[in-house]
Write a protein that holds these residues in place. Structure first.
Motif, mmCIF file in Angstrom:
data_model
loop_
_atom_site.group_PDB
_atom_site.id
_atom_site.type_symbol
_atom_site.label_atom_id
_atom_site.label_comp_id
_atom_site.label_asym_id
_atom_site.label_seq_id
_atom_site.Cartn_x
_atom_site.Cartn_y
_atom_site.Cartn_z
ATOM 1 N N SER A 277 2.650 8.880 -0.646
ATOM 2 C CA SER A 277 1.231 8.716 -0.323
ATOM 3 C C SER A 277 0.939 7.264 -0.017
ATOM 4 C CB SER A 277 0.349 9.180 -1.483
ATOM 5 O OG SER A 277 0.479 8.314 -2.594
ATOM 6 N N VAL A 278 -0.161 7.060 0.689
ATOM 7 C CA VAL A 278 -0.709 5.711 0.856
ATOM 8 C C VAL A 278 -2.081 5.712 0.205
ATOM 9 C CG1 VAL A 278 -1.743 4.112 2.522
ATOM 10 C CG2 VAL A 278 0.541 5.008 2.919
ATOM 11 N N ARG A 279 -2.316 4.709 -0.609
ATOM 12 C CA ARG A 279 -3.614 4.567 -1.279
ATOM 13 C C ARG A 279 -4.124 3.156 -1.026
ATOM 14 N NH1 ARG A 279 -1.586 8.941 -4.341
ATOM 15 N NH2 ARG A 279 -3.397 9.724 -5.448
ATOM 16 N N ASN A 280 -5.410 3.058 -0.783
ATOM 17 C CA ASN A 280 -5.988 1.722 -0.560
ATOM 18 C C ASN A 280 -5.929 0.896 -1.835
ATOM 19 O OD1 ASN A 280 -6.510 2.319 2.092
ATOM 20 N ND2 ASN A 280 -8.576 3.019 1.693
ATOM 21 N N SER A 281 -6.042 1.579 -2.979
ATOM 22 C CA SER A 281 -5.839 0.903 -4.257
ATOM 23 C C SER A 281 -5.104 1.879 -5.155
ATOM 24 C CB SER A 281 -7.170 0.492 -4.879
ATOM 25 O OG SER A 281 -7.884 1.620 -5.318
ATOM 26 N N ALA A 282 -4.483 1.327 -6.197
ATOM 27 C CA ALA A 282 -3.584 2.149 -7.004
ATOM 28 C C ALA A 282 -4.274 3.367 -7.606
ATOM 29 C CB ALA A 282 -2.971 1.292 -8.107
ATOM 30 N N GLY A 283 -5.543 3.219 -7.987
ATOM 31 C CA GLY A 283 -6.218 4.326 -8.664
ATOM 32 C C GLY A 283 -7.063 5.187 -7.743
ATOM 33 N N ASP A 284 -6.900 5.009 -6.451
ATOM 34 C CA ASP A 284 -7.749 5.716 -5.488
ATOM 35 C C ASP A 284 -7.149 7.076 -5.135
ATOM 36 O OD1 ASP A 284 -9.827 6.153 -3.738
ATOM 37 O OD2 ASP A 284 -9.190 4.667 -2.260
ATOM 38 N N PHE A 285 -7.966 7.922 -4.541
ATOM 39 C CA PHE A 285 -7.436 9.119 -3.897
ATOM 40 C C PHE A 285 -6.519 8.654 -2.764
ATOM 41 C CE2 PHE A 285 -11.695 10.556 -5.326
ATOM 42 C CZ PHE A 285 -11.340 11.661 -6.071
ATOM 43 N N ASP B 192 -12.684 9.082 7.217
ATOM 44 C CA ASP B 192 -13.632 8.886 6.124
ATOM 45 C C ASP B 192 -13.448 7.466 5.597
ATOM 46 O OD1 ASP B 192 -11.364 8.902 4.565
ATOM 47 O OD2 ASP B 192 -11.867 10.694 3.430
ATOM 48 N N ILE B 193 -14.027 7.163 4.426
ATOM 49 C CA ILE B 193 -13.954 5.766 3.979
ATOM 50 C C ILE B 193 -12.539 5.324 3.666
ATOM 51 C CG2 ILE B 193 -16.307 5.394 3.134
ATOM 52 C CD1 ILE B 193 -15.386 6.083 0.377
ATOM 53 N N ARG B 194 -11.604 6.235 3.517
ATOM 54 C CA ARG B 194 -10.233 5.822 3.184
ATOM 55 C C ARG B 194 -9.375 5.563 4.412
ATOM 56 N NH1 ARG B 194 -12.217 8.771 -0.719
ATOM 57 N NH2 ARG B 194 -12.296 7.599 -2.658
ATOM 58 N N GLU C 224 -9.296 5.904 9.139
ATOM 59 C CA GLU C 224 -9.704 6.589 10.346
ATOM 60 C C GLU C 224 -8.624 7.607 10.700
ATOM 61 O OE1 GLU C 224 -8.822 3.166 10.507
ATOM 62 O OE2 GLU C 224 -10.740 2.758 9.513
ATOM 63 N N TYR D 174 -5.456 6.108 12.072
ATOM 64 C CA TYR D 174 -4.600 5.495 11.054
ATOM 65 C C TYR D 174 -3.822 6.573 10.304
ATOM 66 C CZ TYR D 174 -3.037 3.111 6.844
ATOM 67 O OH TYR D 174 -2.264 2.630 5.823
ATOM 68 N N ILE E 88 0.279 6.856 9.871
ATOM 69 C CA ILE E 88 1.067 6.821 8.637
ATOM 70 C C ILE E 88 1.644 8.185 8.291
ATOM 71 C CG2 ILE E 88 0.018 4.762 7.630
ATOM 72 C CD1 ILE E 88 -1.691 6.606 5.885
ATOM 73 N N GLU F 139 4.945 -0.790 8.141
ATOM 74 C CA GLU F 139 4.752 0.541 8.741
ATOM 75 C C GLU F 139 3.446 1.202 8.308
ATOM 76 O OE1 GLU F 139 9.107 2.354 9.642
ATOM 77 O OE2 GLU F 139 8.429 2.531 7.569
ATOM 78 N N GLU G 265 0.176 -1.519 3.956
ATOM 79 C CA GLU G 265 -0.131 -1.809 2.551
ATOM 80 C C GLU G 265 0.314 -3.232 2.198
ATOM 81 O OE1 GLU G 265 2.111 1.881 1.751
ATOM 82 O OE2 GLU G 265 0.783 2.081 0.004
ATOM 83 N N ARG H 255 -8.606 -7.020 -0.936
ATOM 84 C CA ARG H 255 -7.832 -5.863 -0.497
ATOM 85 C C ARG H 255 -8.668 -4.642 -0.122
ATOM 86 N NH1 ARG H 255 -3.360 -4.363 -4.387
ATOM 87 N NH2 ARG H 255 -3.395 -2.657 -2.893
ATOM 88 N N TYR H 256 -9.708 -4.328 -0.910
ATOM 89 C CA TYR H 256 -10.391 -3.065 -0.565
ATOM 90 C C TYR H 256 -11.847 -2.965 -0.972
ATOM 91 C CZ TYR H 256 -8.086 -2.640 -5.103
ATOM 92 O OH TYR H 256 -7.599 -2.899 -6.354
ATOM 93 N N GLN I 109 -20.067 0.104 1.622
ATOM 94 C CA GLN I 109 -20.169 0.699 2.958
ATOM 95 C C GLN I 109 -21.353 1.656 3.066
ATOM 96 O OE1 GLN I 109 -16.384 2.132 4.661
ATOM 97 N NE2 GLN I 109 -15.409 1.329 2.832
ATOM 98 N N ARG J 195 -22.303 4.782 1.206
ATOM 99 C CA ARG J 195 -21.185 5.734 1.081
ATOM 100 C C ARG J 195 -20.379 5.445 -0.174
ATOM 101 N NH1 ARG J 195 -17.803 5.070 6.381
ATOM 102 N NH2 ARG J 195 -17.162 7.250 6.162
ATOM 103 N N LYS K 266 -13.609 1.352 -5.347
ATOM 104 C CA LYS K 266 -12.580 1.099 -6.357
ATOM 105 C C LYS K 266 -12.549 -0.375 -6.732
ATOM 106 C CE LYS K 266 -10.593 4.095 -7.594
ATOM 107 N NZ LYS K 266 -11.039 5.210 -8.496
ATOM 108 N N ASN L 232 -7.296 -1.619 -10.748
ATOM 109 C CA ASN L 232 -6.803 -1.201 -12.049
ATOM 110 C C ASN L 232 -5.558 -2.041 -12.342
ATOM 111 O OD1 ASN L 232 -4.398 -0.008 -11.114
ATOM 112 N ND2 ASN L 232 -5.187 2.070 -11.208
ATOM 113 N N ASP M 190 -2.652 -2.542 -9.778
ATOM 114 C CA ASP M 190 -2.904 -3.036 -8.430
ATOM 115 C C ASP M 190 -2.238 -4.369 -8.127
ATOM 116 O OD1 ASP M 190 -4.340 -1.391 -6.613
ATOM 117 O OD2 ASP M 190 -5.993 -1.378 -8.030
ATOM 118 N N PRO N 46 -5.181 -1.186 4.156
ATOM 119 C CA PRO N 46 -3.950 -0.880 4.889
ATOM 120 C C PRO N 46 -4.223 -0.576 6.359
ATOM 121 C CG PRO N 46 -3.907 0.206 2.757
ATOM 122 C CD PRO N 46 -5.272 -0.440 2.897
#
Lengths: 262, 151, 776
Positions: free
Chosen positions: A167-175, A237-239, A241, A244, A248, C643, C646, C683-684, C688, C696, C704, C707, C710, C764
């Motif tokens: 998976s790719v997550r924008n932050s470690a604890g994110d969906f 969505d916010i995570r 486009e 993107y 990935i 790739e 991240e 980073r994030y 928004q 949003r 987020k 944590n 990270d 990312p």
């Protein structure tokens, strides 16, 4: 969430009757349902139905619907058969406190788009045992839009399946912004991609690219990734486009395939 | 509806609404050490132990706790006293709003994991957010606390 | 300079630490009376609208609903919610309730009921009809937009700040030293770019909360999670049209602030209900309300130009800023000014420097004070541009900085010209160990010029980046703090301070300072703080002021206390006060003939001296004539997945000159916490909106914060430094940690991939797009 009546059926039969006759709402862990503002007439607590188990029977692993995410993550049976797959799949879901609550049944029945577990289960060709309503392929279950209420009893996995999750997550604890699982089992390769952000889908063409041979080379893995990116649809969505996510998807599928092949 | 449960080793009977979350029931019953930070099960400040396992009391229906054992930070006085010494020695207690839920999860981790690595510690506690400390001071405290425990 | 200390520069335990970890009731919501009415606010669902009608008749029929208050029920008084000195540099442009709502989240109606559920149901029964107006959401199109967000005539600024609401301009400013255009033209090498910073949410884990009640004397008591009780009292007096003597504000423990609680948010609404009903009332924001209806940091566009010689000597810097203050102008001008005043002096040897721009209104959540207070934004732009310049010069980025950075004994004209909303104050830098910080940071990260990049696996590149920072220590000639000391029987002291501990440990370090000056143990100092009735005045906790400003006040109070002790002992001994020494808990004549222990003396003065008995007390105040900056060198090593885009932070090194750290442990945690908040922003973290101005990212699932997985590692070290004007050599440390991550990480990503990203945050998706663009 507003609940008018709260029931704790003592048997699966009782639960089934409540489900069919009073449209009782089966609670898994309740974590996601409770964020909902809807009103529930009758909620059923399934914690007393002995559905919290993980056991190996011949070439199948049975996972009871009320097993928690943490149960799967720490299960010696799952570790023995599937290695680090489940800790990898589930480990980023908020924290142990959340994973001690959320259930496999709730996750499967919720058909959540963001789910990590459902992507892995889909790739693994899991089957869902519905109490008194037969056993269905998870793929069909996931795509079934009928509103007929069902009672998920357990999930079946084939022990002859090797799978990997990415998976790719924008932050470690994110969906996940996107997740992907690749599995090689008795019926060959299966690739699943979820959090697109819609619910997980099988990438059949990508699976076909890989064929029936487990030993995939990087080039074929990359082709599978490209095929998956082409055949699946992605949203924004916010995570991330859609574009993107498509980008990935290639990478995650490639990496998951290589992980299984190696 | 009525539920009966054991809170901090005391049998308690609580009058709750069927959709009520455990955090609200506990706070209403005077357990203000259970904090509420996010309403969405994302921050960990509401952590309590259900039987032996840490859970988010904001994401768990009080009705489901019927007949079970719930422990808040105040139910583990001696252990917390010991751990708080380490945390405060690092200055990592800071605003303290996350501290009860965090300390409780550290104690659960100590029971559940055997000599965890730094990575395992961070992973186990990932659900306990802290905006003040940057986590490094907490990690220093935990490592010293665990080392002392295994010595 | 390197003094031996007994109590400061020591890792004392935070006095409230164990109690908090053990879960004792401490925060506003824990302490509220059980019978307090629950107050809920109905907030605007529209970014810009006029309230046509409010029908509360159904809600009022609901049993348990006490009252409903809206703009029809309150006096229309423009005020500012910004906790700042008086007169406030923020415009008075907000009403407790108004007929117009200017962002999604603006207050429309307050409902009070006996419990949560009734209050919530009541809000659902109230019908509000709106006339929806055009909204201004793009801050680059806000100035002179045909939609005017603040047409109302009675709003005003308190002194000239460039306030032009008819143009949607909350404030404007410009200054120039030398001739920037000329110097840029003359420079052999130039860079010019625009940088964008996003709005960041504070996310203190305790949501804003307040409860109010009338005491025995009919006075309004306000218990609130605030960073500035005295400003809160003054602002509430303004907004409610009440004399300040009728209001008491107390701050219990608070669960984090970061600038988010440097404002009035919920207090007036609880107060209105208490004043109307005579009953206690409580408002606790939901997390969604905190996101949608407290404040954020200021979104900015910063246009930077730098000109230098071919050898890398900087001739001129131009920084032009557009800042978004959202619907109301709290901290609009001052945050904007800090973006220049606390970044540009880093390179003080320029021949010319220019700073200016404007702060515009939009129909978004208001921006306010936020850790860093503009310095983060300025730092991202300036320190990114510095690396762009280094690249153009073909010079190591560290070397370029070392050639140009400020040093001990130097000054910058900017200190004199730019203050916060007013002129600044001249200042010679008496402590600056930036040279050491850079040298040490370079060692810790293993910085080797020309070898900043390394491919560790296919698609994985590691690289290093650097950025320097400075901040301030309070606001000179504006911030003031006070302390009061009183000897108690048994020989301990009570220390009353107006200063506001947000969880940082300021109560603890102020006790250490008092103990050091008095020559007693900090265990003998009992602290009570942040209560407008019982503690002396202090501006509160912001602008990195507490250690320096309130700390100096404590030093003065302790010096005065020693004099009081000597005078009282002189009477007892029958000698002149000059003949008395106070040392190590003992008072004695210099010849040693007479002596008394502090303990004995305390009993004597309170119980045994007949007509001479009295309370021995002293106070002290301090307002700084300067704001000595702390300095920080930030170095980062990242791993970029080329790739997926991240970016993993492997190690963030910060070496800080904060003068004497009063409590090194607590100082270090301030740095580490600041770094992580800055890394989150980099980073994030990103507030928004949807196309209609609705947020949003209004919960912690979609917004987020970092944590503990990270970041791999933070390395914070303190330099050996001593600020002569500070208490025992101390400067500030609370904010500076947040400043460097955006630029340092941007520079590291550039070094890793060749992609220069000038817009925060570096998600990312954005990083991957930039890599693709750079490779094309």
């Amino acid at each position: 969430m507003e609940i008018i009546n709260y029931t704790r059926p003592a048997s699966l039969d009782e639960a089934y009757t409540l489900l069919k006759e009073r449209q009782a709402y089966p609670l898994g862990g309740g974590t996601w349902s409770r964020l909902n503002s809807r009103k529930i007439d009758t909620a059923m607590d399934l914690t007393r139905l002995d559905l919290r188990f993980i056991r190996r029977i011949d070439t199948a692993i049975e996972i009871g619907a009320m097993s928690t995410a943490r149960d799967l993550e720490t299960s010696p049976e799952l570790k023995e058969v599937f290695g680090g797959l489940f800790p990898r799949t589930l480990g980023n879901i908020v924290g142990v406190q959340m994973r001690n609550i959320v259930t496999v049944g709730g996750t499967v029945a919720g058909r959540y788009g963001f789910s990590d577990l459902n992507t892995t289960l889909l790739a693994m060709a899991a089957r869902v045992v519905l109490y008194r309503d037969g056993t269905v392929d998870f793929e069909d279950f996931l795509n079934n839009r009928s509103s007929e209420p069902v009672l998920v009893e357990k999930i079946l996995l084939d022990t002859g399946t090797n799978a990997a999750f990415q998976s790719v997550r924008n932050s470690a604890g994110d969906f996940a912004a996107l997740n992907a699982a690749a599995a090689f089992g008795p019926k060959g390769w299966r690739i699943a991609v979820g959090a697109r952000p819609g619910r997980a889908r099988l990438a059949a063409t990508a699976g076909g690219v890989l064929g029936a041979d487990k030993a995939a080379d990087p080039k074929r893995a990359e082709q599978a990734g490209s095929a998956a990116a082409e055949e699946l649809s992605f949203g924004s969505d916010i995570r991330g486009e859609a574009e993107y996510r498509r980008e990935i998807c290639r990478v995650l599928v490639k990496r998951a395939v290589m992980e299984v092949a190696e | 509806m009525k539920i009966t449960l054991e809170i901090n080793s005391e049998e308690k009977s609580l009058d709750i609404k069927p959709g009520e979350i455990l955090a609200d029931s506990l706070r209403a019953a005077g357990y203000t050490e259970v904090k509420k930070g996010c309403d969405t099960g994302s921050c960990g400040v509401c952590s309590v132990l259900l039987d032996e396992s840490p859970i988010l009391s904001c994401s768990f229906l009080a009705a489901m706790a019927d007949g079970r054992k719930v422990t808040t930070i105040k139910g583990l006085r001696e252990e917390v006293e010991e751990f708080s010494e380490y945390l405060v020695n690092e200055g990592a207690d800071q605003c303290g709003f996350c501290a009860p839920g965090f300390a409780l999860t550290v104690l659960a981790m100590k029971k559940e994991l055997n000599a965890p690595s730094e990575e395992e510690i961070k992973h186990y506690l990932a659900g306990n957010l802290c905006r003040c400390s940057g986590y490094e001071g907490q990690l220093r405290a935990i490592k010293k606390y665990l080392e002392a425990g295994y010595a | 300079m390197h003094k031996e200390f007994q109590e400061v520069k020591k890792d004392r335990q935070k006095i409230d630490g164990k109690g908090l970890v053990q879960g004792r009731p401490a925060y506003t919501d824990d302490l509220a009376p059980g019978d307090a009415l629950i107050v809920k606010l109905i907030r605007s669902p529209h970014a810009h609208a006029r309230i046509v009608s409010i029908d509360a008749s159904e809600a009022l029929k609901l049993p348990g609903v006490e009252c409903v208050i809206s703009h029809k029920d309150v006096k229309r008084i423009p005020y500012t919610r910004a906790g700042q000195g008086h007169p406030e540099p923020s415009p008075h442009d907000k009403f407790i309730f108004d007929e117009y709502v200017r962002y999604v989240g603006d207050e429309v109606v307050a409902v009070a009921a006996v419990d949560e559920e009734t209050a919530r149901k009541a809000t659902e029964l109230i019908k509000v009809e709106y006339e929806v107006l055009e909204a201004v959401l793009d801050f680059e199109k806000a100035a002179d937009n045909e939609t005017i967000i603040h047409p109302e005539p009675e709003i005003h600024d308190m002194f000239p700040t460039g306030f032009e609401p008819k143009r949607n301009i909350a404030a404007a400013y410009a200054m120039e030293i030398g001739d920037v255009e000329e110097e840029l033209r003359e420079s052999e090498v130039q860079v010019a770019s625009s940088y964008y910073t996003q709005a960041q949410a504070h996310v203190a884990l305790e949501p804003h909360a307040a409860f109010t009640y009338l005491d025995l004397h009919g006075r309004l008591n306000v218990v609130t999670s605030t960073q500035n009780p005295f400003h809160t009292r003054r602002l509430m007096g303004q907004a409610l049209d009440m004399p300040l003597r009728k209001i008491r504000v107390q701050k219990p423990r608070i669960g984090g602030g970061f600038g988010g609680k440097q404002h009035v948010h919920v207090e007036p609404y609880a107060a209105l209900i208490t004043l109307k009903t005579g009953k206690p009332a409580k408002v606790v924001m939901s997390r969604r309300e905190v996101f949608e209806a407290s404040f954020t940091s200021h979104q900015m566009r910063l246009d930077v130009r730098i000109g230098a010689t071919g050898e890398g000597k900087i001739n001129a810097i131009d920084m032009h800023v557009l800042s978004n203050t959202g619907a109301y102008g709290e901290h609009a001008l001052t945050v904007f000014m800090v973006s220049g005043s606390k970044s540009l002096p880093l390179y003080n040897k320029v021949k010319a420097v220019k700073f200016g721009g404007k702060i515009v209104y939009t129909n978004k959540i208001p921006a306010g004070a936020y850790r860093g207070y503009g310095a983060v934004q300025g730092n991202f732009a300036l320190e990114s541009a510095m690396d762009e310049l280094a690249h153009k010069l073909g010079m190591d980025p560290v070397e370029l900085r070392e050639k140009n950075m400020i040093a001990e004994g130097e000054t910058s004209e900017i200190f004199r010209i730019m203050g916060e909303g007013t002129e600044g104050v001249e200042m010679i830098v008496e402590s600056c160990k930036l040279d050491y910080c850079v040298k040490r940071g370079r060692e810790l990260i293993n910085w080797k010029p020309g070898q900043l990049v390394q491919e560790t696996a296919p698609g994985k590149v590691r690289a290093k980046g650097v950025a320097l920072a400075m901040q301030g220590s309070g606001i000179p000639l504006i911030d003031m703090g006070s302390a009061y000391l009183e000897l108690q029987d048994d020989g301990f002291f009570k220390l009353h301070i107006g200063a506001t501990d947000l969880g940082t440990g300021s109560d603890t370090i102020l006790a250490q300072i008092a103990a050091e000056e008095l020559g007693v143990s900090s265990d003998d100092i009992v602290v009570y703080a942040s209560d407008t009735d019982l503690t002396p005045y202090d501006v509160g906790a912001y602008a990195s002021s507490t250690t320096y400003v309130s700390g100096n006040a404590v030093v003065r109070a302790a010096q005065n206390m020693k004099q009081v002790l000597r005078e009282a002992a002189a009477v007892k001994f029958g000698v002149d006060p000059e003949q008395v020494e106070f040392d190590r808990r003992e008072l004695r004549t210099k010849d040693g003939a007479k002596k008394v222990s502090l303990k004995e003396f305390s009993y004597d003065t309170l119980y045994h001296e007949g007509a001479n008995m009295k309370t021995l007390s002293a106070s002290g105040s301090y307002s700084g004539e300067k704001a000595p900056p702390p300095y920080l060198a930030g170095f980062v090593e990242v791993e970029v997945d080329t790739e997926t885009g991240e970016v993993d932070v492997l190690n963030y090194v910060a070496v800080v000159d904060c003068g004497t750290p009063i409590n090194p442990n607590l100082a270090r945690i301030q740095v580490e916490g600041g770094l992580l908040q800055g890394i989150g922003m980099t980073r994030y973290e990103d507030v928004q909106y949807n196309a209609k101005g609705g947020m949003r990212t209004n919960n912690l699932m979609h917004y987020k914060i970092p944590n503990r997985e990270d970041v791999k590692k933070l390395t914070a070290e303190l330099a050996d430094s001593y600020e002569p004007s500070g208490p025992f050599g101390a400067k500030s440390i609370a904010e500076i940690g947040i400043d460097t991550p955006p630029a340092a990480i941007a520079n590291a990503i550039y070094n890793a991939t060749g992609a220069r990203i000038r817009e925060l945050p570096f998600t990312p998706s954005r990083v991957l797009a930039a890599i693709r663009k750079a490779n094309r």
